[in-house]
Design a protein around this motif. Structure first.
Motif, PDB file in Angstrom:
ATOM      1  N   UNK A 126      13.297  19.893  39.197  1.00  0.00           N
ATOM      2  CA  UNK A 126      14.291  18.782  39.834  1.00  0.00           C
ATOM      3  C   UNK A 126      14.957  18.233  38.532  1.00  0.00           C
ATOM      4  N   UNK A 127      16.195  18.020  38.943  1.00  0.00           N
ATOM      5  CA  UNK A 127      17.009  17.373  37.734  1.00  0.00           C
ATOM      6  C   UNK A 127      16.879  16.151  37.737  1.00  0.00           C
ATOM      7  N   UNK A 142      25.192  13.154  34.286  1.00  0.00           N
ATOM      8  CA  UNK A 142      25.489  14.042  35.268  1.00  0.00           C
ATOM      9  C   UNK A 142      26.500  15.388  34.443  1.00  0.00           C
ATOM     10  N   UNK A 143      26.112  15.709  33.242  1.00  0.00           N
ATOM     11  CA  UNK A 143      26.840  16.600  32.467  1.00  0.00           C
ATOM     12  C   UNK A 143      26.004  18.039  32.536  1.00  0.00           C
ATOM     13  N   UNK A 144      26.533  19.067  33.022  1.00  0.00           N
ATOM     14  CA  UNK A 144      26.100  20.358  32.890  1.00  0.00           C
ATOM     15  C   UNK A 144      26.562  20.842  31.572  1.00  0.00           C
ATOM     16  N   UNK A 148      26.203  24.043  29.214  1.00  0.00           N
ATOM     17  CA  UNK A 148      26.133  25.241  29.129  1.00  0.00           C
ATOM     18  C   UNK A 148      25.683  25.439  27.420  1.00  0.00           C
ATOM     19  N   UNK A 207      17.645  26.485  32.524  1.00  0.00           N
ATOM     20  CA  UNK A 207      18.447  25.900  33.502  1.00  0.00           C
ATOM     21  C   UNK A 207      17.605  26.073  34.879  1.00  0.00           C
ATOM     22  N   UNK A 251      31.583  23.028  32.899  1.00  0.00           N
ATOM     23  CA  UNK A 251      31.037  24.228  32.600  1.00  0.00           C
ATOM     24  C   UNK A 251      31.922  24.932  31.852  1.00  0.00           C
ATOM     25  N   UNK A 306      32.079  19.133  37.737  1.00  0.00           N
ATOM     26  CA  UNK A 306      31.254  20.012  37.080  1.00  0.00           C
ATOM     27  C   UNK A 306      31.926  21.388  36.543  1.00  0.00           C
ATOM     28  N   UNK A 361      14.977  23.132  35.035  1.00  0.00           N
ATOM     29  CA  UNK A 361      15.321  22.307  35.432  1.00  0.00           C
ATOM     30  C   UNK A 361      15.420  22.244  37.102  1.00  0.00           C
ATOM     31  N   UNK A 362      16.055  23.550  37.451  1.00  0.00           N
ATOM     32  CA  UNK A 362      16.165  23.552  38.858  1.00  0.00           C
ATOM     33  C   UNK A 362      14.633  23.382  39.713  1.00  0.00           C
ATOM     34  N   UNK A 400      21.541  15.864  32.327  1.00  0.00           N
ATOM     35  CA  UNK A 400      21.925  16.024  33.614  1.00  0.00           C
ATOM     36  C   UNK A 400      21.734  14.676  34.437  1.00  0.00           C
TER      37      UNK A 400
END
Lengths: 372, 295
Positions: free
Chosen positions: B242-243, B41-43, B45, B235, B103, B99, B238-239, B37
């Motif tokens: 903090x990213x 900047x890649x999410x 899944x 996830x 996803x 994003x 991470x939230x 991330x």
């Protein structure tokens, strides 16, 4: 920047013609389709409503939510809550109550999630969606982790007159007449109502403000609009409409399970939005239709393929089982292909085609005028 | 609701060790996710699918060779290689895209991973062999005892965490990673080969997820759907953390490990929701996470 690339909601002539033909097909389909396909049609329209509701957020407000299935699931479970035994309850109070519960959940989840932006918003909605999933999966509220049956179809009467049962019947009525596909037409009416509602909403001041927020939130704030309030309102409206879809789903399948609220469902709705194209109101309808068509076609293709390879001794598989087993592989490949080659979705393709036809006609007309 | 767990110190100690082990495993998965991330900047899944690759590698290699220790390098190498190849083939085209498309891309990958797994291993539930040298229990207070292998998992995870800390804070690659997380364009402008850094970070992240799968395979079942076992919860880590913050992922993972483990003992029927409630509370307090930079 994501979202609308065309200034939709005033669909131009050719696109409007396409939509009218589509509506005609939907309206006449039960006259020719078998019961199985009519029920499939109802399902497609339920998902179309759901995808249109998410599109209000993703395509028009610029909020990518990955927890939208939560509101679908909450309204679907409400039907189960409201018909605990075998006594049917009236549509006239269960529908508003179910949709209201979904809206209430959207208010709470939205109020919290909208404190964050971008990738955080995406992950927070994902997490809240899972919270709703676990609410139905783990706690006694949901009945059973494997899902529960709804034992009675909500009654549907108007001014004391009983209207036909809200079902797409399995068998033909005596004498060869077709069963009234009540639920199909109720769902179609709901889908049209949602379309009309969104068209009006997006033309209103509210619609212009949320579209402005999608393009440039800071500017909208600088212009004095309470951005948070508008985003929250949009989130709640999307939740309410998603709830409508959930209610219809529960009435059709008479079975609800936690997966209805899970993140896989959220991702599938997002897929319908993207597949159909998020710049337009009608795009998600195409997306829902295309995804279901893809599922049917892929399963048929796999069945034939496996039957053929069995015949020449290449494989020894049950064709029917292979179809359900490997369908998701096809879906996975198709999803990746779409994000790579068709980022604006099917409606983007249609808009381009319409623009091309229009410009072609205009230049042909121009040449004709020059010749005279 | 039952608070019996606090009554008996031995049971409490067992739960404490379980919570630590779960938190540390979660850290392995979440640290990769947060790095990917933060820097690209890649999410992703499909991150959980690499956990699955590790778990199935542990099962398959240990089954074939009889040695768990052989499975470890093979599985991690598979995780790194697969991550590297996917970064080169797919992900690098998605760095600049929204994003939303990331996803969907990674959702598609999950489906493909899961189907390929089904073709290779079928739908049965398996379990990897516990390494023989660690197949015994350590007596704790009173009658309780604790499997040595579970303790070893925690020790290995701590060593990996220490290694990751040293890599990021003490090496040249770590410097590039930190700089890349802070300002991508500037790093590129300074003439650093960001392409390599990206591929390296991606491989590192997926390798860590595979390692988590390998380590847990002897104590948890190896079965269809395990790619989703830690996906959403990592996830949440991470939230909360903090990213982009590996430190945040460490404390966040331990916090989640404790909350989840003790919630399962104290309020089993609401345990699934507990970590999400925790996340909501953290977000109300700090919308960018405990160690995140304010937006």
């Amino acid at each position: 920047m994501i979202g609308a690339t065309t200034t939709d909601n005033g669909a131009n002539g050719l696109v409007r013609l396409f939509l009218l033909v589509g509506l005609g097909v939907f309206a006449l389909f039960p006259l020719v389709g078998s019961t199985f396909y009519v029920q499939l049609g109802t399902k497609v329209m339920v998902f179309a409503i759901l995808a249109m509701s998410l599109n209000l957020l993703v395509g028009f407000t610029g909020l990518v939510s990955l927890g939208h299935a939560a509101f679908f699931g909450i309204a679907a479970y409400s039907v189960y809550f409201f018909t605990p035994g075998f006594t049917a309850a009236s549509v006239w109070w269960t529908l508003p109550a179910a949709v209201g519960l979904a809206g209430l959940a959207a208010l709470v989840i939205g109020a919290l999630s909208l404190r964050t932006k971008g990738i955080f918003f995406l992950m927070v909605t994902l997490a809240f969606g899972q919270m709703v999933f676990f609410l139905f999966h783990d706690t006694p509220i949901g009945g059973s982790p494997d899902g529960v049956y709804v034992n009675a179809v909500p009654t549907f009467d108007a001014l004391g007159i009983d209207l036909p049962e809200l079902r797409d019947r399995y068998q033909l009525i005596e004498g060869g007449a077709r069963a009234p596909f009540t639920l199909y037409y109720v769902t179609l009416a709901c889908m049209l109502a949602v379309y009309a509602f969104l068209a009006v909403l997006l033309r209103s001041l509210f619609g212009h403000v949320i579209k402005g927020i999608r393009v440039n939130e800071h500017r909208m704030r600088a212009l004095g609009y309470p951005v948070y309030g508008y985003k929250l309102a949009s989130f709640v409206i999307a939740g309410l409409l998603g709830g409508l879809a959930g209610y219809l789903w529960a009435v059709q399948s008479l079975f609800v399970n936690p997966e209805l609220a899970g993140w896989h469902m959220s991702a599938e709705i997002l897929l319908m939005v993207i597949l159909g194209g998020m710049g337009t109101i009608y795009g998600p309808i195409l997306g829902a239709l295309a995804l279901e068509a893809l599922r049917e076609l892929a399963e048929i293709a796999i069945e034939y393929g496996v039957t053929a390879s069995n015949a020449i001794g290449l494989t020894e598989m049950d064709p029917h089982r292979a179809a359900t087993d490997y369908y998701l592989l096809v879906e996975g490949v198709v999803i990746i292909a779409i994000v790579i080659v068709l980022p604006r979705g099917l409606s983007g393709l249609i808009e381009d085609l319409a623009a091309y036809l229009r410009s072609g006609r205009r230049s042909a007309k121009g040449e004709a005028e020059q010749a005279t | 609701m039952s608070f019996d767990v606090f009554a008996d110190p031995a049971i409490f100690l067992v739960q404490l060790l379980n919570a630590t082990q779960q938190g540390l495993l979660l850290f392995l998965i979440a640290s990769g996710l947060t790095l990917i991330f933060g820097i690209m900047g890649i999410i992703n899944l499909a991150h959980g699918s690499f956990y699955m690759v590790g778990a199935y590698a542990a099962y398959a290699v240990a089954e074939a060779t009889g040695s768990f220790w052989l499975a470890l390098p093979i599985g991690v190498a598979a995780g790194i290689a697969l991550g590297y190849v996917l970064e080169r083939l797919l992900f690098r085209f998605f760095y600049e895209r929204d994003h939303l498309y990331q996803v969907l891309l990674t959702f598609g990958l999950i489906l493909i991973f899961e189907e390929v797994r089904g073709m290779m291993f079928g739908e049965d539930t398996h379990r990897a062999l516990t390494p023989e040298a660690l197949d015994f229990s350590i007596p704790l207070l009173g009658v309780q005892s604790y499997p040595a292998y579970r303790l070893a998992i925690s020790v290995i995870c701590l060593l990996v965490a220490l290694g990751l800390y040293l890599l990021i804070s003490r090496t040249r690659l770590g410097m590039m990673i930190r700089a890349g997380a802070y300002n991508r364009e500037m790093v590129q402008a300074l003439g650093i080969n960001i392409t390599f850094v990206y591929a390296a970070v991606f491989g590192l992240g997926t390798g860590l997820a595979a390692l988590a799968g390998l380590l847990e395979a002897p104590v948890a079942s190896v079965e269809p759907g395990i790619s989703g076992r830690y996906l959403i919860i990592s996830f949440v880590v991470v939230v909360i953390g903090g990213i982009g913050s590996v430190k945040g992922a460490f404390y966040g993972a331990l916090l989640i490990g404790f909350v989840d483990t003790f919630a399962k003992v104290i309020v089993p029927e609401a345990a699934g929701m507990s970590v999400y409630l925790l996340m909501a509370a953290v977000l109300l307090w700090r919308p960018t996470g405990l160690f995140g930079r304010p937006a």
